[in-house]
Design a protein around this motif. Sequence first.
Motif, PDB file in Angstrom:
ATOM      1  N   ALA A  65     -19.914   4.272 -13.623  1.00  0.00           N
ATOM      2  CA  ALA A  65     -18.776   4.270 -14.506  1.00  0.00           C
ATOM      3  C   ALA A  65     -18.197   5.618 -15.093  1.00  0.00           C
ATOM      4  O   ALA A  65     -17.116   5.671 -15.459  1.00  0.00           O
ATOM      5  CB  ALA A  65     -19.282   3.554 -16.129  1.00  0.00           C
ATOM      6  N   LEU A  66     -18.857   6.554 -14.938  1.00  0.00           N
ATOM      7  CA  LEU A  66     -18.345   8.017 -15.187  1.00  0.00           C
ATOM      8  C   LEU A  66     -17.582   8.575 -13.921  1.00  0.00           C
ATOM      9  O   LEU A  66     -17.060   9.750 -14.009  1.00  0.00           O
ATOM     10  CB  LEU A  66     -19.568   8.933 -15.499  1.00  0.00           C
ATOM     11  CG  LEU A  66     -20.152   8.516 -16.666  1.00  0.00           C
ATOM     12  CD1 LEU A  66     -21.468   9.438 -16.978  1.00  0.00           C
ATOM     13  CD2 LEU A  66     -19.316   8.540 -17.813  1.00  0.00           C
ATOM     14  N   ASP A  67     -17.704   7.827 -12.674  1.00  0.00           N
ATOM     15  CA  ASP A  67     -16.693   8.094 -11.558  1.00  0.00           C
ATOM     16  C   ASP A  67     -15.469   7.474 -11.495  1.00  0.00           C
ATOM     17  O   ASP A  67     -15.605   6.132 -11.037  1.00  0.00           O
ATOM     18  CB  ASP A  67     -17.540   8.055 -10.274  1.00  0.00           C
ATOM     19  CG  ASP A  67     -16.681   8.774  -9.080  1.00  0.00           C
ATOM     20  OD1 ASP A  67     -15.592   8.301  -8.907  1.00  0.00           O
ATOM     21  OD2 ASP A  67     -17.446   9.188  -8.474  1.00  0.00           O
ATOM     22  N   ARG A  68     -14.379   8.027 -11.873  1.00  0.00           N
ATOM     23  CA  ARG A  68     -12.914   7.310 -11.837  1.00  0.00           C
ATOM     24  C   ARG A  68     -12.529   6.407 -10.513  1.00  0.00           C
ATOM     25  O   ARG A  68     -12.163   5.285 -10.777  1.00  0.00           O
ATOM     26  CB  ARG A  68     -11.751   7.660 -12.265  1.00  0.00           C
ATOM     27  CG  ARG A  68     -10.766   7.089 -12.551  1.00  0.00           C
ATOM     28  CD  ARG A  68      -9.436   7.825 -13.433  1.00  0.00           C
ATOM     29  NE  ARG A  68      -9.906   7.839 -14.746  1.00  0.00           N
ATOM     30  CZ  ARG A  68      -9.126   8.058 -15.955  1.00  0.00           C
ATOM     31  NH1 ARG A  68      -7.844   8.357 -15.510  1.00  0.00           N
ATOM     32  NH2 ARG A  68      -9.679   8.118 -17.023  1.00  0.00           N
ATOM     33  N   GLY A  69     -12.709   7.238  -9.589  1.00  0.00           N
ATOM     34  CA  GLY A  69     -12.619   6.704  -8.235  1.00  0.00           C
ATOM     35  C   GLY A  69     -13.302   5.678  -7.814  1.00  0.00           C
ATOM     36  O   GLY A  69     -12.904   4.522  -7.440  1.00  0.00           O
ATOM     37  N   GLN A  70     -14.740   5.538  -8.423  1.00  0.00           N
ATOM     38  CA  GLN A  70     -15.757   4.380  -7.918  1.00  0.00           C
ATOM     39  C   GLN A  70     -15.172   3.067  -9.110  1.00  0.00           C
ATOM     40  O   GLN A  70     -15.117   1.973  -8.693  1.00  0.00           O
ATOM     41  CB  GLN A  70     -17.003   4.576  -8.459  1.00  0.00           C
ATOM     42  CG  GLN A  70     -17.520   5.778  -6.991  1.00  0.00           C
ATOM     43  CD  GLN A  70     -19.109   5.918  -7.245  1.00  0.00           C
ATOM     44  OE1 GLN A  70     -19.879   5.283  -7.978  1.00  0.00           O
ATOM     45  NE2 GLN A  70     -19.438   7.198  -6.915  1.00  0.00           N
ATOM     46  N   VAL A  71     -14.687   3.174 -10.157  1.00  0.00           N
ATOM     47  CA  VAL A  71     -14.345   2.326 -11.154  1.00  0.00           C
ATOM     48  C   VAL A  71     -13.313   1.728 -10.765  1.00  0.00           C
ATOM     49  O   VAL A  71     -12.892   0.580 -10.392  1.00  0.00           O
ATOM     50  CB  VAL A  71     -14.268   3.032 -12.595  1.00  0.00           C
ATOM     51  CG1 VAL A  71     -13.626   1.843 -13.529  1.00  0.00           C
ATOM     52  CG2 VAL A  71     -15.612   3.439 -13.088  1.00  0.00           C
ATOM     53  N   GLU A  72     -12.231   2.553 -10.270  1.00  0.00           N
ATOM     54  CA  GLU A  72     -10.807   1.875  -9.698  1.00  0.00           C
ATOM     55  C   GLU A  72     -11.210   0.897  -8.475  1.00  0.00           C
ATOM     56  O   GLU A  72     -10.699  -0.047  -8.266  1.00  0.00           O
ATOM     57  CB  GLU A  72      -9.840   3.137  -9.227  1.00  0.00           C
ATOM     58  CG  GLU A  72      -9.374   3.637 -10.573  1.00  0.00           C
ATOM     59  CD  GLU A  72      -8.448   4.808 -10.151  1.00  0.00           C
ATOM     60  OE1 GLU A  72      -8.635   5.469  -9.039  1.00  0.00           O
ATOM     61  OE2 GLU A  72      -7.733   5.394 -11.143  1.00  0.00           O
ATOM     62  N   GLU A  99     -15.518   8.415 -21.734  1.00  0.00           N
ATOM     63  CA  GLU A  99     -15.170   8.505 -20.254  1.00  0.00           C
ATOM     64  C   GLU A  99     -15.120   7.189 -19.803  1.00  0.00           C
ATOM     65  O   GLU A  99     -14.230   6.761 -18.885  1.00  0.00           O
ATOM     66  CB  GLU A  99     -16.205   9.577 -19.507  1.00  0.00           C
ATOM     67  CG  GLU A  99     -15.807  10.962 -20.097  1.00  0.00           C
ATOM     68  CD  GLU A  99     -17.035  12.006 -19.290  1.00  0.00           C
ATOM     69  OE1 GLU A  99     -16.880  11.919 -18.033  1.00  0.00           O
ATOM     70  OE2 GLU A  99     -17.463  12.849 -19.947  1.00  0.00           O
ATOM     71  N   GLY A 100     -16.298   6.543 -19.875  1.00  0.00           N
ATOM     72  CA  GLY A 100     -16.310   5.002 -19.205  1.00  0.00           C
ATOM     73  C   GLY A 100     -15.238   4.232 -19.588  1.00  0.00           C
ATOM     74  O   GLY A 100     -14.719   3.517 -18.940  1.00  0.00           O
ATOM     75  N   LEU A 133     -10.472   1.366 -18.534  1.00  0.00           N
ATOM     76  CA  LEU A 133      -8.946   1.049 -18.981  1.00  0.00           C
ATOM     77  C   LEU A 133      -7.905   1.353 -18.076  1.00  0.00           C
ATOM     78  O   LEU A 133      -6.905   0.772 -17.759  1.00  0.00           O
ATOM     79  CB  LEU A 133      -8.420   1.886 -20.535  1.00  0.00           C
ATOM     80  CG  LEU A 133      -9.102   1.130 -21.610  1.00  0.00           C
ATOM     81  CD1 LEU A 133      -9.129   2.092 -22.626  1.00  0.00           C
ATOM     82  CD2 LEU A 133      -8.591  -0.503 -21.885  1.00  0.00           C
ATOM     83  N   ALA A 134      -7.918   2.738 -17.363  1.00  0.00           N
ATOM     84  CA  ALA A 134      -7.080   3.242 -16.186  1.00  0.00           C
ATOM     85  C   ALA A 134      -7.209   2.156 -15.258  1.00  0.00           C
ATOM     86  O   ALA A 134      -6.083   1.936 -14.616  1.00  0.00           O
ATOM     87  CB  ALA A 134      -7.553   4.382 -15.953  1.00  0.00           C
ATOM     88  N   ALA A 135      -8.691   1.997 -14.894  1.00  0.00           N
ATOM     89  CA  ALA A 135      -8.365   0.806 -13.530  1.00  0.00           C
ATOM     90  C   ALA A 135      -7.695  -0.429 -14.075  1.00  0.00           C
ATOM     91  O   ALA A 135      -7.180  -1.115 -13.093  1.00  0.00           O
ATOM     92  CB  ALA A 135      -9.815   0.886 -13.265  1.00  0.00           C
ATOM     93  N   GLY A 136      -8.248  -1.007 -15.201  1.00  0.00           N
ATOM     94  CA  GLY A 136      -7.605  -2.268 -15.546  1.00  0.00           C
ATOM     95  C   GLY A 136      -6.161  -2.275 -15.654  1.00  0.00           C
ATOM     96  O   GLY A 136      -5.395  -3.384 -15.129  1.00  0.00           O
ATOM     97  N   ARG A 137      -5.501  -1.063 -16.149  1.00  0.00           N
ATOM     98  CA  ARG A 137      -3.912  -1.063 -16.201  1.00  0.00           C
ATOM     99  C   ARG A 137      -3.570  -1.224 -14.749  1.00  0.00           C
ATOM    100  O   ARG A 137      -2.498  -1.928 -14.630  1.00  0.00           O
ATOM    101  CB  ARG A 137      -3.507   0.186 -16.983  1.00  0.00           C
ATOM    102  CG  ARG A 137      -2.067   0.201 -17.206  1.00  0.00           C
ATOM    103  CD  ARG A 137      -1.776   1.229 -18.122  1.00  0.00           C
ATOM    104  NE  ARG A 137      -0.267   1.249 -18.601  1.00  0.00           N
ATOM    105  CZ  ARG A 137       0.370   2.028 -19.544  1.00  0.00           C
ATOM    106  NH1 ARG A 137      -0.299   2.844 -20.202  1.00  0.00           N
ATOM    107  NH2 ARG A 137       1.554   1.725 -19.729  1.00  0.00           N
TER     108      ARG A 137
END
Length: 310
Positions: free
Chosen positions: A52-59, A98-99, A104-108
Amino acid sequence: MRVLVAGATGAMGKQLVPRLAGAGHEVFAMTRNESNQARLSEQGAVPIVADALDRGQVEAAVREAKPDAIVHQLTAIGHIDTRHFDRSFAATDRLRIEGTDNLLAAGRAAGVRRFVAASNGAFTYARAGGPVKTEQDRLDPSPIRQMAPMIAAIGHLEKAVLGADWTEGIVLRYGAFYGPGTSMEPGSQQLEAIRKGKFPIVGEGGGVWSFIHIADAAEATVAAIEKGARGVYNIVDDDPATVAEWLPELARKLGAKKPMRVPRFVGRLAAGEAGVVLMTELRGASNAKAKRELGWRPAHPSWRQGLQVS
Protein backbone atom coordinates in the motif's frame (compact mmCIF):
# COMPACT_ATOMS: atom_id res chain seq x y z
CA MET A 1 -20.43 -5.02 -7.08
CA ARG A 2 -16.69 -5.37 -7.62
CA VAL A 3 -15.01 -4.49 -4.32
CA LEU A 4 -11.29 -4.08 -3.61
CA VAL A 5 -10.43 -4.51 0.07
CA ALA A 6 -7.07 -3.02 1.09
CA GLY A 7 -5.94 -4.49 4.39
CA ALA A 8 -7.75 -7.75 3.75
CA THR A 9 -5.81 -9.86 6.27
CA GLY A 10 -6.21 -7.72 9.40
CA ALA A 11 -8.78 -8.36 12.13
CA MET A 12 -11.44 -6.48 10.17
CA GLY A 13 -10.42 -7.88 6.78
CA LYS A 14 -10.80 -11.45 8.05
CA GLN A 15 -14.39 -10.66 9.01
CA LEU A 16 -15.21 -8.46 6.03
CA VAL A 17 -13.92 -10.43 3.03
CA PRO A 18 -16.07 -13.58 3.54
CA ARG A 19 -19.13 -11.44 4.32
CA LEU A 20 -18.77 -9.50 1.09
CA ALA A 21 -18.22 -12.68 -0.89
CA GLY A 22 -21.21 -14.30 0.81
CA ALA A 23 -23.37 -11.32 -0.11
CA GLY A 24 -22.60 -11.90 -3.77
CA HIS A 25 -19.96 -9.24 -4.33
CA GLU A 26 -16.91 -9.91 -6.47
CA VAL A 27 -14.13 -9.36 -3.94
CA PHE A 28 -10.50 -8.51 -4.66
CA ALA A 29 -8.29 -8.70 -1.59
CA MET A 30 -5.10 -6.67 -1.49
CA THR A 31 -2.31 -8.06 0.66
CA ARG A 32 1.38 -7.27 0.98
CA ASN A 33 2.39 -10.89 1.60
CA GLU A 34 2.20 -13.63 -1.00
CA SER A 35 1.73 -16.19 1.79
CA ASN A 36 -1.80 -14.86 2.39
CA GLN A 37 -3.07 -15.67 -1.10
CA ALA A 38 -4.35 -19.19 -0.43
CA ARG A 39 -6.35 -18.14 2.63
CA LEU A 40 -7.91 -15.21 0.79
CA SER A 41 -8.90 -17.49 -2.06
CA GLU A 42 -10.56 -19.84 0.43
CA GLN A 43 -12.57 -16.87 1.73
CA GLY A 44 -13.96 -16.27 -1.76
CA ALA A 45 -11.70 -13.42 -2.85
CA VAL A 46 -9.26 -12.87 -5.68
CA PRO A 47 -5.93 -12.06 -3.98
CA ILE A 48 -3.76 -9.24 -5.31
CA VAL A 49 -0.27 -8.75 -3.89
CA ALA A 50 0.64 -5.08 -3.48
CA ASP A 51 2.35 -2.83 -0.95
CA ALA A 52 0.00 0.00 0.00
CA LEU A 53 2.96 2.35 0.43
CA ASP A 54 4.11 1.79 -3.16
CA ARG A 55 1.93 3.94 -5.41
CA GLY A 56 2.86 2.04 -8.54
CA GLN A 57 1.85 -1.27 -7.00
CA VAL A 58 -1.43 0.20 -5.73
CA GLU A 59 -2.26 1.62 -9.15
CA ALA A 60 -1.55 -1.77 -10.73
CA ALA A 61 -3.78 -3.49 -8.16
CA VAL A 62 -6.67 -1.13 -8.85
CA ARG A 63 -6.27 -1.51 -12.61
CA GLU A 64 -6.39 -5.28 -12.18
CA ALA A 65 -9.45 -5.28 -9.91
CA LYS A 66 -11.42 -2.59 -11.80
CA PRO A 67 -13.50 -2.06 -8.64
CA ASP A 68 -16.74 -0.20 -8.22
CA ALA A 69 -15.72 0.37 -4.59
CA ILE A 70 -12.46 0.53 -2.66
CA VAL A 71 -12.52 -0.34 1.05
CA HIS A 72 -9.55 1.02 2.99
CA GLN A 73 -8.85 -1.10 6.09
CA LEU A 74 -5.09 -0.57 6.24
CA THR A 75 -3.61 -0.69 9.75
CA ALA A 76 -0.48 -2.02 11.42
CA ILE A 77 -1.47 -1.90 15.08
CA GLY A 78 0.15 -4.43 17.35
CA HIS A 79 0.52 -4.13 21.11
CA ILE A 80 -0.26 -0.57 22.22
CA ASP A 81 2.25 0.78 24.72
CA THR A 82 0.48 3.81 26.20
CA ARG A 83 3.80 5.18 27.46
CA HIS A 84 4.91 5.38 23.83
CA PHE A 85 1.54 5.83 22.14
CA ASP A 86 3.03 7.65 19.17
CA ARG A 87 5.43 4.80 18.45
CA SER A 88 2.66 2.22 18.70
CA PHE A 89 0.67 3.99 15.98
CA ALA A 90 3.53 5.22 13.78
CA ALA A 91 3.20 2.52 11.10
CA THR A 92 -0.58 2.89 11.01
CA ASP A 93 -0.28 6.68 10.82
CA ARG A 94 1.82 6.27 7.69
CA LEU A 95 -0.76 3.96 6.15
CA ARG A 96 -3.50 6.44 6.98
CA ILE A 97 -1.60 9.19 5.20
CA GLU A 98 0.43 7.65 2.38
CA GLY A 99 -1.76 4.58 1.96
CA THR A 100 -4.90 6.72 1.77
CA ASP A 101 -3.35 9.05 -0.79
CA ASN A 102 -2.18 6.12 -2.91
CA LEU A 103 -5.57 4.41 -2.88
CA LEU A 104 -7.40 7.65 -3.67
CA ALA A 105 -5.07 8.49 -6.56
CA ALA A 106 -5.48 5.01 -8.03
CA GLY A 107 -9.22 5.08 -7.44
CA ARG A 108 -9.61 8.42 -9.17
CA ALA A 109 -7.67 7.23 -12.21
CA ALA A 110 -9.90 4.15 -12.40
CA GLY A 111 -13.18 6.02 -11.88
CA VAL A 112 -14.09 4.24 -8.63
CA ARG A 113 -17.63 5.18 -7.59
CA ARG A 114 -17.37 4.54 -3.84
CA PHE A 115 -14.52 4.79 -1.34
CA VAL A 116 -15.06 3.53 2.22
CA ALA A 117 -12.33 4.13 4.79
CA ALA A 118 -11.73 2.99 8.36
CA SER A 119 -11.29 5.75 10.92
CA ASN A 120 -11.32 5.85 14.71
CA GLY A 121 -14.13 6.98 16.98
CA ALA A 122 -12.72 5.42 20.12
CA PHE A 123 -9.77 7.69 20.95
CA THR A 124 -10.14 10.77 18.77
CA TYR A 125 -13.05 13.00 19.74
CA ALA A 126 -12.52 16.35 21.49
CA ARG A 127 -12.14 15.86 25.24
CA ALA A 128 -14.63 18.57 26.14
CA GLY A 129 -18.40 18.90 26.24
CA GLY A 130 -20.82 16.04 26.68
CA PRO A 131 -19.79 12.43 27.29
CA VAL A 132 -21.13 11.04 23.99
CA LYS A 133 -20.32 12.50 20.57
CA THR A 134 -22.07 12.42 17.21
CA GLU A 135 -20.52 12.52 13.76
CA GLN A 136 -20.91 16.31 13.71
CA ASP A 137 -18.53 16.69 16.64
CA ARG A 138 -14.92 17.45 15.81
CA LEU A 139 -11.78 15.47 16.40
CA ASP A 140 -9.62 16.58 19.32
CA PRO A 141 -8.22 20.02 18.34
CA SER A 142 -5.55 19.99 21.05
CA PRO A 143 -4.41 16.42 21.68
CA ILE A 144 -1.57 15.62 24.03
CA ARG A 145 1.82 15.27 22.35
CA GLN A 146 1.88 11.45 22.33
CA MET A 147 -1.54 11.23 20.66
CA ALA A 148 -1.17 14.13 18.24
CA PRO A 149 0.36 12.16 15.32
CA MET A 150 -2.42 9.55 15.43
CA ILE A 151 -5.17 12.16 15.46
CA ALA A 152 -3.43 14.15 12.71
CA ALA A 153 -3.26 11.02 10.55
CA ILE A 154 -6.96 10.36 11.15
CA GLY A 155 -7.69 13.97 10.24
CA HIS A 156 -5.72 13.60 7.01
CA LEU A 157 -7.59 10.44 6.06
CA GLU A 158 -11.01 11.90 6.76
CA LYS A 159 -10.35 15.18 4.96
CA ALA A 160 -8.95 13.39 1.91
CA VAL A 161 -11.79 10.87 1.66
CA LEU A 162 -14.63 13.30 2.33
CA GLY A 163 -13.05 15.90 0.04
CA ALA A 164 -12.82 13.56 -2.94
CA ASP A 165 -15.67 15.00 -5.03
CA TRP A 166 -15.20 12.40 -7.77
CA THR A 167 -16.40 9.52 -5.60
CA GLU A 168 -18.82 8.71 -2.77
CA GLY A 169 -16.48 9.13 0.20
CA ILE A 170 -17.55 7.34 3.39
CA VAL A 171 -15.66 7.33 6.69
CA LEU A 172 -16.39 4.78 9.42
CA ARG A 173 -15.33 5.79 12.92
CA TYR A 174 -15.05 2.46 14.67
CA GLY A 175 -15.20 2.08 18.42
CA ALA A 176 -12.77 -0.02 20.45
CA PHE A 177 -12.78 -3.49 18.91
CA TYR A 178 -13.26 -6.70 20.86
CA GLY A 179 -13.72 -10.24 19.63
CA PRO A 180 -11.63 -12.59 17.45
CA GLY A 181 -8.31 -11.24 16.29
CA THR A 182 -8.47 -8.09 18.41
CA SER A 183 -6.52 -6.90 21.44
CA MET A 184 -9.49 -7.91 23.61
CA GLU A 185 -10.00 -11.47 22.43
CA PRO A 186 -9.94 -14.28 25.04
CA GLY A 187 -6.41 -14.88 26.28
CA SER A 188 -5.13 -11.53 25.00
CA GLN A 189 -2.41 -9.62 26.79
CA GLN A 190 -4.87 -6.89 27.71
CA LEU A 191 -7.38 -9.25 29.33
CA GLU A 192 -4.62 -11.11 31.12
CA ALA A 193 -3.36 -7.85 32.60
CA ILE A 194 -6.85 -7.20 33.98
CA ARG A 195 -7.06 -10.76 35.29
CA LYS A 196 -3.75 -10.32 37.13
CA GLY A 197 -4.76 -6.98 38.65
CA LYS A 198 -2.26 -4.99 36.58
CA PHE A 199 -4.86 -2.68 35.05
CA PRO A 200 -5.90 -0.14 37.71
CA ILE A 201 -8.46 2.64 37.42
CA VAL A 202 -6.72 6.00 37.16
CA GLY A 203 -8.29 8.89 39.01
CA GLU A 204 -12.07 8.77 38.88
CA GLY A 205 -12.01 6.60 35.75
CA GLY A 206 -14.27 9.06 33.99
CA GLY A 207 -13.08 8.38 30.45
CA VAL A 208 -16.01 7.16 28.31
CA TRP A 209 -15.35 4.23 25.98
CA SER A 210 -17.47 3.06 23.07
CA PHE A 211 -16.91 -0.57 22.14
CA ILE A 212 -17.90 -2.64 19.11
CA HIS A 213 -17.67 -6.37 18.42
CA ILE A 214 -15.49 -6.93 15.35
CA ALA A 215 -18.25 -8.95 13.68
CA ASP A 216 -20.76 -6.15 14.18
CA ALA A 217 -18.27 -3.67 12.76
CA ALA A 218 -17.88 -5.87 9.68
CA GLU A 219 -21.65 -6.05 9.20
CA ALA A 220 -21.87 -2.26 9.43
CA THR A 221 -19.07 -1.96 6.87
CA VAL A 222 -20.96 -4.16 4.40
CA ALA A 223 -24.03 -1.97 4.92
CA ALA A 224 -21.96 1.18 4.30
CA ILE A 225 -20.48 -0.28 1.12
CA GLU A 226 -23.92 -1.20 -0.19
CA LYS A 227 -26.01 1.81 0.84
CA GLY A 228 -24.04 4.40 2.78
CA ALA A 229 -24.09 8.05 1.74
CA ARG A 230 -21.15 10.44 1.62
CA GLY A 231 -20.13 11.34 5.15
CA VAL A 232 -19.11 9.94 8.52
CA TYR A 233 -20.67 7.12 10.55
CA ASN A 234 -19.88 6.13 14.12
CA ILE A 235 -19.74 2.33 14.27
CA VAL A 236 -20.12 1.57 17.97
CA ASP A 237 -22.45 -0.37 20.23
CA ASP A 238 -25.42 1.01 22.17
CA ASP A 239 -23.67 1.20 25.53
CA PRO A 240 -20.90 3.79 26.01
CA ALA A 241 -19.45 3.39 29.50
CA THR A 242 -16.88 5.01 31.75
CA VAL A 243 -13.72 3.15 32.69
CA ALA A 244 -14.98 3.14 36.28
CA GLU A 245 -17.97 1.14 35.01
CA TRP A 246 -16.59 -1.25 32.39
CA LEU A 247 -13.24 -2.14 33.94
CA PRO A 248 -14.65 -3.58 37.23
CA GLU A 249 -17.33 -5.44 35.27
CA LEU A 250 -14.72 -6.97 33.00
CA ALA A 251 -12.58 -7.91 36.00
CA ARG A 252 -15.61 -9.63 37.51
CA LYS A 253 -16.14 -11.61 34.30
CA LEU A 254 -12.49 -12.67 34.44
CA GLY A 255 -12.81 -13.81 38.03
CA ALA A 256 -10.31 -11.14 39.10
CA LYS A 257 -10.31 -8.83 42.08
CA LYS A 258 -11.89 -5.42 41.72
CA PRO A 259 -9.30 -3.11 40.11
CA MET A 260 -7.46 -0.81 42.46
CA ARG A 261 -7.61 2.94 42.04
CA VAL A 262 -4.52 5.08 41.68
CA PRO A 263 -4.14 8.86 41.46
CA ARG A 264 -3.37 10.48 38.12
CA PHE A 265 0.30 11.06 38.90
CA VAL A 266 0.81 7.35 39.63
CA GLY A 267 -1.06 6.44 36.44
CA ARG A 268 1.17 8.84 34.51
CA LEU A 269 4.29 7.13 35.83
CA ALA A 270 3.02 3.67 34.92
CA ALA A 271 1.10 4.28 31.69
CA GLY A 272 2.25 7.67 30.45
CA GLU A 273 0.14 10.72 29.70
CA ALA A 274 -1.78 8.86 26.98
CA GLY A 275 -2.77 6.18 29.47
CA VAL A 276 -4.16 8.83 31.78
CA VAL A 277 -6.15 10.41 28.95
CA LEU A 278 -7.62 7.04 27.96
CA MET A 279 -8.69 6.44 31.56
CA THR A 280 -9.99 9.87 32.46
CA GLU A 281 -10.84 12.10 29.48
CA LEU A 282 -12.12 10.09 26.49
CA ARG A 283 -15.55 10.74 25.05
CA GLY A 284 -17.85 8.04 23.72
CA ALA A 285 -19.82 8.00 20.48
CA SER A 286 -23.44 7.63 19.37
CA ASN A 287 -24.46 5.05 16.75
CA ALA A 288 -27.86 6.65 16.04
CA LYS A 289 -26.92 7.80 12.52
CA ALA A 290 -25.55 4.40 11.45
CA LYS A 291 -28.65 2.65 12.76
CA ARG A 292 -30.95 5.14 11.08
CA GLU A 293 -29.27 5.45 7.68
CA LEU A 294 -27.64 2.04 7.21
CA GLY A 295 -30.43 -0.07 8.66
CA TRP A 296 -27.81 -1.67 10.87
CA ARG A 297 -28.19 -2.97 14.41
CA PRO A 298 -25.30 -4.51 16.37
CA ALA A 299 -25.94 -8.16 17.20
CA HIS A 300 -24.01 -7.41 20.40
CA PRO A 301 -25.73 -4.20 21.57
CA SER A 302 -23.59 -4.03 24.69
CA TRP A 303 -20.07 -5.05 25.62
CA ARG A 304 -21.60 -6.35 28.87
CA GLN A 305 -23.03 -9.39 27.07
CA GLY A 306 -20.84 -9.48 23.98
CA LEU A 307 -17.35 -9.39 25.45
CA GLN A 308 -16.30 -12.99 26.04
CA VAL A 309 -13.33 -13.75 28.30
CA SER A 310 -12.91 -17.46 27.63
